[in-house]
Design an enzyme around this catalytic site. Structure first.
Site, PDB file in Angstrom:
ATOM      1  N   ASP A  40       0.955  -1.301  -0.097  1.00  0.00           N
ATOM      2  CA  ASP A  40       0.002  -0.078   0.330  1.00  0.00           C
ATOM      3  C   ASP A  40       0.567   1.489  -0.113  1.00  0.00           C
ATOM      4  OD1 ASP A  40       1.198  -0.390   2.237  1.00  0.00           O
ATOM      5  OD2 ASP A  40      -0.552   0.417   3.332  1.00  0.00           O
ATOM      6  N   HIS A 243      22.991   9.838 -19.553  1.00  0.00           N
ATOM      7  CA  HIS A 243      21.854   9.856 -18.746  1.00  0.00           C
ATOM      8  C   HIS A 243      22.581   8.704 -17.444  1.00  0.00           C
ATOM      9  CE1 HIS A 243      18.466  11.748 -21.330  1.00  0.00           C
ATOM     10  NE2 HIS A 243      19.081  13.466 -20.567  1.00  0.00           N
ATOM     11  N   ASP A 260      24.984  17.032 -13.584  1.00  0.00           N
ATOM     12  CA  ASP A 260      23.566  17.264 -14.067  1.00  0.00           C
ATOM     13  C   ASP A 260      22.673  17.205 -13.560  1.00  0.00           C
ATOM     14  OD1 ASP A 260      21.267  18.407 -15.955  1.00  0.00           O
ATOM     15  OD2 ASP A 260      22.330  16.678 -17.828  1.00  0.00           O
ATOM     16  N   ASP A 271      18.168  23.692 -15.123  1.00  0.00           N
ATOM     17  CA  ASP A 271      18.815  22.329 -15.741  1.00  0.00           C
ATOM     18  C   ASP A 271      20.170  22.222 -16.286  1.00  0.00           C
ATOM     19  OD1 ASP A 271      19.384  19.723 -17.075  1.00  0.00           O
ATOM     20  OD2 ASP A 271      18.644  20.687 -18.791  1.00  0.00           O
ATOM     21  N   HIS A 350      24.051  14.002 -28.473  1.00  0.00           N
ATOM     22  CA  HIS A 350      22.772  14.357 -28.525  1.00  0.00           C
ATOM     23  C   HIS A 350      22.743  15.126 -28.867  1.00  0.00           C
ATOM     24  CE1 HIS A 350      24.889  17.341 -25.439  1.00  0.00           C
ATOM     25  NE2 HIS A 350      25.283  16.533 -24.689  1.00  0.00           N
ATOM     26  N   HIS A 354      16.959  21.857 -25.830  1.00  0.00           N
ATOM     27  CA  HIS A 354      16.021  21.275 -25.359  1.00  0.00           C
ATOM     28  C   HIS A 354      14.594  22.279 -24.499  1.00  0.00           C
ATOM     29  CE1 HIS A 354      16.525  20.633 -21.061  1.00  0.00           C
ATOM     30  NE2 HIS A 354      16.929  20.169 -21.506  1.00  0.00           N
ATOM     31  N   HIS A 361      12.373  18.348 -20.689  1.00  0.00           N
ATOM     32  CA  HIS A 361      12.138  18.446 -21.359  1.00  0.00           C
ATOM     33  C   HIS A 361      10.490  18.983 -21.996  1.00  0.00           C
ATOM     34  CE1 HIS A 361      15.500  14.807 -22.326  1.00  0.00           C
ATOM     35  NE2 HIS A 361      15.847  16.619 -21.122  1.00  0.00           N
ATOM     36  N   GLU A 384      23.542  23.245 -24.328  1.00  0.00           N
ATOM     37  CA  GLU A 384      23.882  22.053 -23.563  1.00  0.00           C
ATOM     38  C   GLU A 384      24.989  21.278 -24.924  1.00  0.00           C
ATOM     39  OE1 GLU A 384      21.556  18.839 -21.563  1.00  0.00           O
ATOM     40  OE2 GLU A 384      20.209  19.707 -22.803  1.00  0.00           O
ATOM     41  N   TYR A 388      32.118  13.527 -24.972  1.00  0.00           N
ATOM     42  CA  TYR A 388      32.279  12.478 -24.350  1.00  0.00           C
ATOM     43  C   TYR A 388      33.808  11.261 -25.105  1.00  0.00           C
ATOM     44  CZ  TYR A 388      28.183  15.158 -23.622  1.00  0.00           C
ATOM     45  OH  TYR A 388      27.027  15.502 -23.100  1.00  0.00           O
ATOM     46  N   ARG A 406      30.218  18.274 -20.127  1.00  0.00           N
ATOM     47  CA  ARG A 406      28.931  19.196 -21.082  1.00  0.00           C
ATOM     48  C   ARG A 406      28.617  20.665 -20.025  1.00  0.00           C
ATOM     49  NH1 ARG A 406      25.397  15.298 -20.535  1.00  0.00           N
ATOM     50  NH2 ARG A 406      24.287  15.992 -18.309  1.00  0.00           N
ATOM     51  N   GLU A 408      26.249  23.896 -18.829  1.00  0.00           N
ATOM     52  CA  GLU A 408      24.246  23.546 -19.444  1.00  0.00           C
ATOM     53  C   GLU A 408      24.402  24.750 -18.449  1.00  0.00           C
ATOM     54  OE1 GLU A 408      21.588  20.107 -18.877  1.00  0.00           O
ATOM     55  OE2 GLU A 408      20.275  21.106 -20.092  1.00  0.00           O
TER      56      GLU A 408
HETATM   57  N1  GLY Z   1      19.008  16.632 -17.639  1.00  0.00           N
HETATM   58  C1  GLY Z   1      18.302  16.420 -18.682  1.00  0.00           C
HETATM   59  C2  GLY Z   1      19.261  17.046 -19.602  1.00  0.00           C
HETATM   60  O1  GLY Z   1      19.638  17.784 -19.774  1.00  0.00           O
HETATM   61  O2  GLY Z   1      18.741  16.880 -20.860  1.00  0.00           O
HETATM   62 MN    MN Z   2      19.034  19.366 -20.078  1.00  0.00          MN
HETATM   63 MN    MN Z   3      20.325  18.019 -18.088  1.00  0.00          MN
END
Ligand code: GLY
Ligand code: MN
Ligand code: MN
Length: 446
Positions: A40, A243, A260, A271, A350, A354, A361, A384, A388, A406, A408
């Protein structure tokens, strides 16, 4: 009574903007499914962003039906008041209080939805609902549509047209109001502070998890309800897992750590990614490559303004990163060919960024009419770029293997440029070297 986590007048403004986009329609938005963790015990619950955006209502098993221009225009279905359940799970508004506090025309208990929603849908000619997102309401929805059809008699109209509500509401969420921006700034400010604390406390021998725990503590003590997504705290080669979720290794002297992480404040997520040396000193190879990624990241922010097409911006990132890859002897040959063949994807798999808002996202379409759209005032976006170099990549210079970088930031497009909401998070080499490990009174033992 719980105080709503939103200004209800803002919900009304959002609904008015949504009303302008539809005609003779009902928009149905249901709560997220509640997931059992065991027996539960449930996983922590967070409301569906669209339902929260339009109503501010945070309870599971709720449904909002919006019929612009009709009466009633706003109808909410909620769980009943239940003293026993509230003893276990805490406060519920129930219909009466929900109507008063969330200022909707009519409120019913959710067990009345099958009968009541049919009446509401019989008075419109199309419905917006995002199917296959949340299982609990999908089955109700199917019965509802069949019942509406059955009750329409032999009108020859068949099933009422169903449109996906997600792109419709997503387009609204994409352009942030001053209210949205205030909350985004707060989420970003808090997250900057938490990154600063992580930098200060970071030491070789600390675990990724300890740094992660520190982040959660620092954002929650400043008012965030939770993280906006699973934080990535990746030491050394773990940074090459985009990720990375395990966060359970020990941070080592000589490695970089990529963090991140973003706090969620009143349903708005930050983010931020920063990469810094665990020991506080970059090696010469780390310094050289980091500076190149940083220079590129800053130049990519500098060119942003309304009208810049997102795909062109992405292309600038690819070109800049391929220059770095060539410079660092990760790749060789013709730049055009490396881009054409997607060879750079080995080291930059990537996108540039976004949309950012209530979801990390965030909602909103990247293309309009089949082509990449330009940035517009009020959009929240991340920038970002990253590089890598897989640990086992024998074609890469040895000093670069296992290095992941990275950087960002969170950007809002303004009328003639941008506002960088996370500019205060240090990213210059000298700033990072001064800050990392600078906390006094640090005890490296448990
Ligand atoms: N934190 C995931 C991204 O930067 O898209
Ligand atoms: Mn991001
Ligand atoms: Mn991120």
């Amino acid at each position: 009574m719980r105080t709503p986590n939103i200004n209800i007048d803002e919900c009304k403004k959002r609904r008015a903007r949504l009303a302008d986009k539809v005609d003779d329609a009902a928009i149905i938005v249901s709560a997220h499914t509640e997931y059992v963790r065991n027996h539960d015990v449930h996983h922590p619950y967070r409301q569906d962003s669209n339902l929260f955006y339009l109503t501010g209502f945070e309870e599971p098993e709720s449904v909002f039906i919006f019929r612009p221009g009709k009466s009633p225009e706003t109808v909410l279905f909620v769980r009943e008041k239940n003293v026993t359940r509230e003893t276990w799970e805490g406060f519920r508004y129930g219909p009466q209080l929900a109507q008063q506090i969330f200022q909707v025309d009519e409120v019913y208990t959710v067990d009345q939805i099958d009968a009541k929603a049919v009446e509401l849908l019989l008075e419109v000619s199309c419905v917006y609902y995002s199917q296959y997102r949340d299982s609990w309401f999908d089955s109700h929805f199917k019965n509802l549509m069949l019942n509406v059809k059955a009750k329409s008699g032999r009108s020859g109209k068949g099933l009422m047209p169903i449109y996906d509500s997600y792109p419709l509401i997503g387009e609204l969420r994409l352009k942030k109001s001053s209210y949205d921006l205030e909350l985004m700034r707060k989420a970003c400010d808090i997250t900057v502070q938490a990154h600063l604390e992580m930098m200060k406390q970071c030491r070789p021998g600390m675990s990724e998890r300890e740094l992660h725990g520190l982040f959660i503590y620092e954002v929650m003590r400043r008012g965030c309800a939770r993280e906006g997504y699973g934080s990535i705290v990746a030491g050394g080669k773990n940074a090459c897992t985009l990720h990375y979720i395990f966060n359970d290794e020990v941070l080592k002297e000589g490695d970089l750590v990529l963090v991140d992480a973003g706090g969620e404040y009143k349903y708005y997520s930050a983010d931020i990614t920063r990469t810094w040396p665990v020991s506080g000193k970059f090696s010469s190879a780390q310094k050289r490559v980091y500076q190149k990624v940083l220079d590129l990241q800053k130049s990519l922010i500098d060119v942003m303004k309304p009208g810049l097409v997102i795909k062109d911006h992405q292309q600038m990132a690819i070109e800049g990163l391929v220059d770095i890859m060539l410079d660092e002897k990760l790749l060789s040959g013709s730049k055009e060919q490396l881009i054409e063949n997607n060879d750079f994807r080995k080291y930059y798999p990537h996108g540039l960024g976004h949309f950012l808002g209530m979801d990390v996202h965030d909602a909103g379409a990247y293309e309009v009419g089949g082509t990449s759209r330009p940035y517009e005032e009020g959009m929240g976006v991340t920038v970002e770029p990253g590089l890598y170099i897989p640990h086992g990549d024998e074609s890469a210079p040895a000093e670069l293997r296992g290095m992941g970088i990275r950087i960002e930031d969170d950007i809002v497009v303004t009328v003639d440029g941008v506002e960088n909401l996370t500019v205060a998070a240090p990213k210059e080499i000298n700033e990072l070297e001064d800050l990392v490990g600078s906390a006094s009174g640090f005890v490296n033992s448990l």
